[in-house]
Design a protein around this motif. Structure first.
Motif, short mmCIF file in Angstrom:
data_model
loop_
_atom_site.label_atom_id
_atom_site.label_comp_id
_atom_site.label_asym_id
_atom_site.label_seq_id
_atom_site.Cartn_x
_atom_site.Cartn_y
_atom_site.Cartn_z
N VAL A 16 0.85 -1.18 0.00
CA VAL A 16 0.00 0.00 0.00
C VAL A 16 0.89 1.23 0.00
CG1 VAL A 16 -1.82 1.27 1.21
CG2 VAL A 16 -1.77 -1.24 1.30
N HIS A 17 0.58 2.19 -0.86
CA HIS A 17 1.27 3.48 -0.88
C HIS A 17 0.22 4.58 -0.79
CE1 HIS A 17 3.96 6.67 -2.93
NE2 HIS A 17 4.25 6.59 -1.63
N GLY A 18 0.29 5.34 0.30
CA GLY A 18 -0.74 6.34 0.53
C GLY A 18 -2.08 5.66 0.73
N ASP A 19 -3.06 6.02 -0.08
CA ASP A 19 -4.39 5.43 0.04
C ASP A 19 -4.66 4.42 -1.07
OD1 ASP A 19 -6.86 5.23 1.40
OD2 ASP A 19 -7.82 6.49 -0.11
N GLU A 20 -3.58 3.95 -1.70
CA GLU A 20 -3.76 3.06 -2.86
C GLU A 20 -3.07 1.72 -2.64
OE1 GLU A 20 -2.87 2.98 -7.70
OE2 GLU A 20 -2.26 4.69 -6.49
N VAL A 21 -3.78 0.64 -2.94
CA VAL A 21 -3.18 -0.69 -2.94
C VAL A 21 -2.51 -0.87 -4.29
CG1 VAL A 21 -3.58 -3.16 -2.70
CG2 VAL A 21 -5.00 -1.53 -1.42
N ILE A 22 -1.17 -0.90 -4.27
CA ILE A 22 -0.44 -0.91 -5.54
C ILE A 22 0.08 -2.29 -5.93
CG2 ILE A 22 0.21 1.52 -5.33
CD1 ILE A 22 2.98 0.60 -4.38
N PHE A 23 -0.03 -3.26 -5.01
CA PHE A 23 0.38 -4.63 -5.34
C PHE A 23 -0.44 -5.57 -4.49
CE2 PHE A 23 2.91 -8.48 -4.96
CZ PHE A 23 3.34 -8.69 -6.26
N GLU A 61 7.06 7.72 4.63
CA GLU A 61 6.90 7.50 3.19
C GLU A 61 5.48 7.06 2.83
OE1 GLU A 61 10.94 7.71 4.33
OE2 GLU A 61 9.42 6.29 5.04
N LYS A 62 4.61 6.87 3.85
CA LYS A 62 3.24 6.40 3.63
C LYS A 62 3.24 5.10 2.82
CE LYS A 62 1.03 9.81 5.62
NZ LYS A 62 0.18 9.61 6.83
N LEU A 63 4.09 4.18 3.26
CA LEU A 63 4.30 2.93 2.54
C LEU A 63 4.19 1.76 3.51
CD1 LEU A 63 5.23 1.59 -0.17
CD2 LEU A 63 7.58 1.82 0.69
N GLY A 64 3.45 0.73 3.11
CA GLY A 64 3.32 -0.44 3.95
C GLY A 64 3.28 -1.72 3.14
N ILE A 65 3.75 -2.81 3.75
CA ILE A 65 3.73 -4.13 3.10
C ILE A 65 3.25 -5.17 4.10
CG2 ILE A 65 6.19 -4.49 3.60
CD1 ILE A 65 6.32 -6.15 0.97
N VAL A 66 2.38 -6.06 3.65
CA VAL A 66 1.90 -7.20 4.42
C VAL A 66 2.29 -8.47 3.69
CG1 VAL A 66 -0.14 -8.43 5.26
CG2 VAL A 66 -0.05 -5.93 5.41
N ILE A 67 2.84 -9.43 4.43
CA ILE A 67 3.25 -10.71 3.83
C ILE A 67 2.70 -11.83 4.71
CG2 ILE A 67 5.17 -12.14 3.07
CD1 ILE A 67 6.83 -9.54 2.86
#
Length: 546
Positions: A64-71, A354-360
């Motif tokens: 997720v970047h900002g308010d958008e799921v990018i992957f 950076e308003k960046l998050g990752i879930v695995i």
């Protein structure tokens, strides 16, 4: 010994220091949406390689970047040896990744004014007790979500193992001596955090599970997310838990974590958790709507307790309220890992600036794939290239996690003393034993061996094999079936055992039970001699004097 008991929050900093990390790489320039987008195909290739190489049967990733799921994508298979693939909607048991999810739910209650982070447990749940009166009277939700109550980390996990439900486990925490002074030490406690969450939900008059759905899952459209195990098993598209058997992944064990649902019982998908990350990156705003007050969420990320040195940056690693707070190679991050040693690995990492998050989410243990992919992705975003093979480095750490423990136990009981002492007749050991914490244990003969039954109504049964004298062995761990544990008896002058010490229930020196003459009351609250509580507190030794 489950990993959700001891290591869900990656309490392995000392171990991973041996990785010998390199100095911080210089930044490859400002982080831009283009830089992040360019990192995604490389992340995908790394994930595909991890599955192809057998590092994990299946996994799912959301970025997720900002308010958008990018992957958003799944890889591999839900169950090894079967054709069904993992996708973005495959439901995983997320283990201790449940903790920051639950912290968000409590933040919603704080935002609504139902409670505050400083609300006292004595006011919310007057029946709850710690071992000492002062901490009991002052204990707050904040204390329990930051693991500073003094409860030992394993307190209650042993009771869950032998079949007790949440209410009875929380009631019996009053019998556990503290591992540190109140608010002076950090000890990661599944059932401490569980009590904090359950108490926070009490002013609503609803169960924790209903509150979680009402305050988070439903507003964010997390339709496949639940804090009930029964909901998880209803899903056809769900990931099985895997452990290694003879070098291959196998779905052997199921795990029902309902007793500690706020701490380890959430099940979810990559798609659903991406919505949660959107909420966090939006400071409580989701899809343009303010759902949680920013200050209520902000408090979860305030570093309250130190967890030791971070081996990456050399700086301190902290715990907030259900979150790890790190100052690492790439600046400030919030995160949390989850693990069931019976077959689950999960991770969330957020870079708030950076308003960046990752879930695995991964469906196996042991594996360092979540950390390896997260570190690799961060390198790509911040530095433009992966510094090293993080998947391999983390995999090595996790693969060796239980080996020394098992080998040490095997070595201890490899060969009986010479000359060994024979066992007494089975009648010397048979009978009922009890203490306030464990409850009742029943020992009976079964052919040439003894059988130990513990838990409510003897829910768990363990075969005892003679080792030496009054010491027997059993193998209680489903995830480590070849690890022996001692069960010893103290025999009195009359030739009958007066007490039993159950090694796998003795983490907090509460595994010694005294012989009782009559069956316990139906309430399950054992009656025991006045001296026995002191014996259990002061020593592991079965024969401690009263």
């Amino acid at each position: 010994m489950r990993l959700d008991r001891n290591l869900c929050h990656l309490r392995i900093w000392a171990a991973i220091a041996v990785i010998a990390l390199l100095p911080c790489a210089a930044s490859a320039g400002p982080i831009t949406p283009e830089r992040i987008a360019a990192s995604l195909p490389k992340l995908e290739a790394l994930a595909e390689a991890a599955v192809t190489d057998g590092a994990v049967p299946g996994l799912a990733i959301a970025v997720v970047h900002g308010d958008e799921v990018i992957f958003l994508k799944g890889f591999g298979h839900r169950e090894a040896g079967k054709p069904e693939s993992v996708d973005a909607d495959t439901v995983f048991q997320i283990a201790s990744l449940s903790k920051p999810v639950s912290a968000t739910i409590v933040a919603a209650l704080v935002s609504d004014g139902a409670v505050s982070w400083n609300s006292k447990i004595a006011d919310l749940d007057p029946a709850f007790r710690l071992a000492e009166p002062y901490p009991t009277s002052e204990l707050t939700i904040r204390d329990l979500f930051s693991h500073r109550s003094g409860l030992p980390g394993t307190a209650g996990d042993d009771l869950e193992d032998i079949g007790y439900d949440r209410a009875e486990i929380l009631r019996r925490l009053r019998f556990v001596p503290p591992s540190s002074s109140f608010r002076a030490g950090y000890s990661y406690s599944n059932f401490g955090l569980t009590e904090g969450a359950v108490a926070a939900s009490m002013p609503t008059g609803k169960s924790w599970e209903d509150v979680a759905e009402e305050k988070l899952y439903r507003p964010l459209g997390m339709a496949s997310t639940s804090s009930r195990h029964a909901d998880f098993v209803k899903h056809v598209n769900r990931a099985a838990l895997h452990v290694r058997v003879d070098g291959a992944w196998a779905a052997k064990i199921r795990r029902d974590p309902d007793a500690q649902a706020p701490a380890g019982g959430v099940s979810s998908t990559a798609r659903d958790l991406a919505q949660w990350v959107r909420l966090l990156l939006g400071d409580g705003v989701y899809a343009g709507k303010a759902l949680i007050a920013a200050d209520a969420l902000d408090q979860t990320h305030v570093p309250l307790m130190t967890r030791g040195k971070n081996p990456v940056s050399g700086g301190e690693s902290f715990y907030g309220l259900g979150w790890n707070v790190e100052f690492g190679r790439h600046g400030l991050s919030w995160g949390h890992a989850g693990a069931f040693s019976v077959g689950a690995r999960t991770l969330v990492t957020i870079f708030p600036k950076e308003k960046l998050g990752i879930v695995i989410l991964a469906n196996a243990f042991p594996t360092g794939v979540p950390e390896g992919l997260s570190d690799s992705f961060a390198d790509l975003v911040f530095d433009g290239a992966v510094e090293r093979d993080w998947v391999k480095a983390w995999g090595t750490i996790y693969s060796g996690m239980f080996g020394p423990v098992v080998e040490a136990a095997k070595a201890t009981f490899a060969v009986p003393p010479s000359p060994s002492r024979p066992a007494r007749p089975a009648s010397a050991y048979a009978g009922r034993y009890a203490n306030d914490f464990i409850g009742e244990a029943d020992v009976s003969s079964a052919g040439d061996s003894l059988v130990l039954k513990v838990g409510p109504a003897g829910a768990r049964s363990y075969s005892l094999t003679h080792f030496d004298g009054d010491l027997f062995l059993t193998y209680p761990d489903a995830e480590m079936p070849d690890r022996p544990t001692g069960v010893s008896f103290a025999v009195g002058p009359d030739g009958k055992a007066s007490a039993i010490t159950i090694g796998f229930l003795d983490d907090n020196h509460l595994g010694t039970l005294r012989r009782v003459a009559t069956r316990l009351a139906e309430t399950g609250h054992p009656r025991r001699p006045a001296c026995s509580r002191r014996v259990a507190k002061q020593s592991r030794t079965v024969g401690s004097p009263c």
